[in-house]
Design a protein around this motif. Sequence first.
Motif, short mmCIF file in Angstrom:
data_model
loop_
_atom_site.label_atom_id
_atom_site.label_comp_id
_atom_site.label_asym_id
_atom_site.label_seq_id
_atom_site.Cartn_x
_atom_site.Cartn_y
_atom_site.Cartn_z
N ARG A 58 -3.78 3.53 -2.99
CA ARG A 58 -3.03 2.91 -3.99
C ARG A 58 -2.40 1.77 -3.56
O ARG A 58 -1.63 1.83 -2.49
CB ARG A 58 -2.05 3.84 -4.80
CG ARG A 58 -3.19 5.11 -5.35
CD ARG A 58 -2.09 6.15 -5.90
NE ARG A 58 -1.33 6.74 -4.90
CZ ARG A 58 -0.19 7.07 -4.85
NH1 ARG A 58 0.71 6.94 -5.53
NH2 ARG A 58 0.34 7.71 -3.53
N ILE A 59 -2.29 0.92 -4.49
CA ILE A 59 -1.28 -0.35 -4.14
C ILE A 59 -0.51 -0.65 -5.58
O ILE A 59 -0.50 0.05 -6.63
CB ILE A 59 -2.28 -1.66 -4.18
CG1 ILE A 59 -2.81 -1.95 -5.50
CG2 ILE A 59 -2.94 -1.61 -2.74
CD1 ILE A 59 -3.48 -3.41 -5.21
N TRP A 78 0.68 -1.24 -0.04
CA TRP A 78 0.20 0.08 -0.11
C TRP A 78 1.00 1.24 0.02
O TRP A 78 1.88 1.45 0.60
CB TRP A 78 -0.71 -0.05 1.27
CG TRP A 78 -1.81 -0.78 1.00
CD1 TRP A 78 -2.02 -2.19 1.73
CD2 TRP A 78 -3.28 -0.68 0.65
NE1 TRP A 78 -3.34 -2.73 1.45
CE2 TRP A 78 -4.10 -1.77 0.63
CE3 TRP A 78 -4.01 0.37 -0.12
CZ2 TRP A 78 -5.66 -1.90 0.21
CZ3 TRP A 78 -5.25 0.35 -0.41
CH2 TRP A 78 -5.83 -0.74 -0.29
N GLN A 79 0.45 2.35 -0.84
CA GLN A 79 1.13 3.52 -0.80
C GLN A 79 0.72 4.27 0.82
O GLN A 79 -0.25 3.93 1.40
CB GLN A 79 0.78 4.49 -1.98
CG GLN A 79 1.18 3.65 -3.14
CD GLN A 79 2.66 3.53 -3.35
OE1 GLN A 79 3.68 4.35 -2.83
NE2 GLN A 79 2.92 2.18 -3.65
N ASP A 106 3.85 6.27 -14.11
CA ASP A 106 4.20 7.54 -13.38
C ASP A 106 3.18 7.58 -12.25
O ASP A 106 3.47 8.58 -11.29
CB ASP A 106 4.31 8.75 -14.16
CG ASP A 106 3.06 9.34 -14.68
OD1 ASP A 106 2.10 8.68 -14.43
OD2 ASP A 106 3.11 10.32 -15.08
N GLY A 107 2.45 6.63 -11.95
CA GLY A 107 1.36 6.76 -10.87
C GLY A 107 0.08 7.77 -10.97
O GLY A 107 -0.75 7.83 -10.17
N TYR A 121 -2.31 0.20 -8.70
CA TYR A 121 -3.83 0.59 -8.93
C TYR A 121 -4.30 1.67 -7.88
O TYR A 121 -3.86 1.42 -6.91
CB TYR A 121 -4.51 -0.85 -8.66
CG TYR A 121 -4.17 -1.84 -9.75
CD1 TYR A 121 -4.88 -1.79 -11.01
CD2 TYR A 121 -2.88 -2.84 -10.02
CE1 TYR A 121 -4.58 -2.94 -12.00
CE2 TYR A 121 -2.59 -3.48 -10.62
CZ TYR A 121 -3.34 -3.48 -11.89
OH TYR A 121 -3.18 -4.36 -12.84
N PHE A 122 -5.30 2.47 -8.38
CA PHE A 122 -6.01 2.98 -7.26
C PHE A 122 -7.28 1.95 -6.74
O PHE A 122 -8.04 1.60 -7.79
CB PHE A 122 -6.57 4.35 -7.93
CG PHE A 122 -7.51 5.17 -7.00
CD1 PHE A 122 -6.98 6.20 -6.05
CD2 PHE A 122 -8.80 5.09 -7.24
CE1 PHE A 122 -7.63 6.97 -5.26
CE2 PHE A 122 -9.80 5.80 -6.30
CZ PHE A 122 -8.92 6.74 -5.35
N VAL A 123 -7.46 2.25 -5.45
CA VAL A 123 -8.48 1.10 -4.82
C VAL A 123 -9.61 2.07 -4.66
O VAL A 123 -9.43 3.11 -3.84
CB VAL A 123 -8.13 0.52 -3.61
CG1 VAL A 123 -8.88 -0.30 -3.10
CG2 VAL A 123 -6.72 0.01 -4.03
N ALA A 124 -10.75 1.70 -5.31
CA ALA A 124 -12.04 2.35 -5.20
C ALA A 124 -13.09 1.44 -4.77
O ALA A 124 -12.84 0.01 -4.72
CB ALA A 124 -12.44 3.04 -6.43
N GLU A 125 -14.37 1.78 -4.47
CA GLU A 125 -15.31 1.18 -3.98
C GLU A 125 -15.80 0.00 -5.22
O GLU A 125 -16.15 0.38 -6.05
CB GLU A 125 -16.63 1.80 -3.50
CG GLU A 125 -17.77 1.03 -3.01
CD GLU A 125 -17.32 0.30 -1.67
OE1 GLU A 125 -17.83 -0.99 -1.41
OE2 GLU A 125 -16.79 0.98 -0.91
N GLY A 126 -15.55 -1.23 -5.13
CA GLY A 126 -15.98 -2.16 -5.94
C GLY A 126 -15.14 -2.06 -7.14
O GLY A 126 -15.61 -2.93 -8.39
#
Length: 147
Positions: free
Chosen positions: A100-101, A94-95, A125-126, A112-117
Amino acid sequence: MKTAAFACLAAVLIAGCDAPPREPDTPAASPVVDGHNARNALDWNGVYEGTLPCADCPGIRTRLTLRQDGRYELETQYLDRQPRADRVEGSFTWQPDGTRITLDQAGDGRQYFVAEGRLIQLYTDGTRPQGPLAGNHELQKVANPGR
């Protein structure tokens, strides 16, 4: 007449100076100030699937399983190019902002950006994809762990 108009204009300008400063618009992807973030507030572990963009093929069928213990399993298949999917396993981190992971070297450091579902694949470059095709970079959650 000019003096009255000038006086009214001056009064409006002075009143405007007393208004509190407007908060800048913040993107929806910003971490929440109260300490809640994707890592500690979402049911993020599970199976995500989708077809991600490919520069020289119709797409990359992707299945990413995230486990609570920080391990992942990634399956990718280049459409019209691979008869079977490639499969790798590894760990993710995790960042610090908890939104983000990043996959380890076996997963080519994908972010990856972690969002609901859903997960949103970030550029190398993030940064997050923008514009009308941004939705093409998403994996949808299809199952929870143990299913």
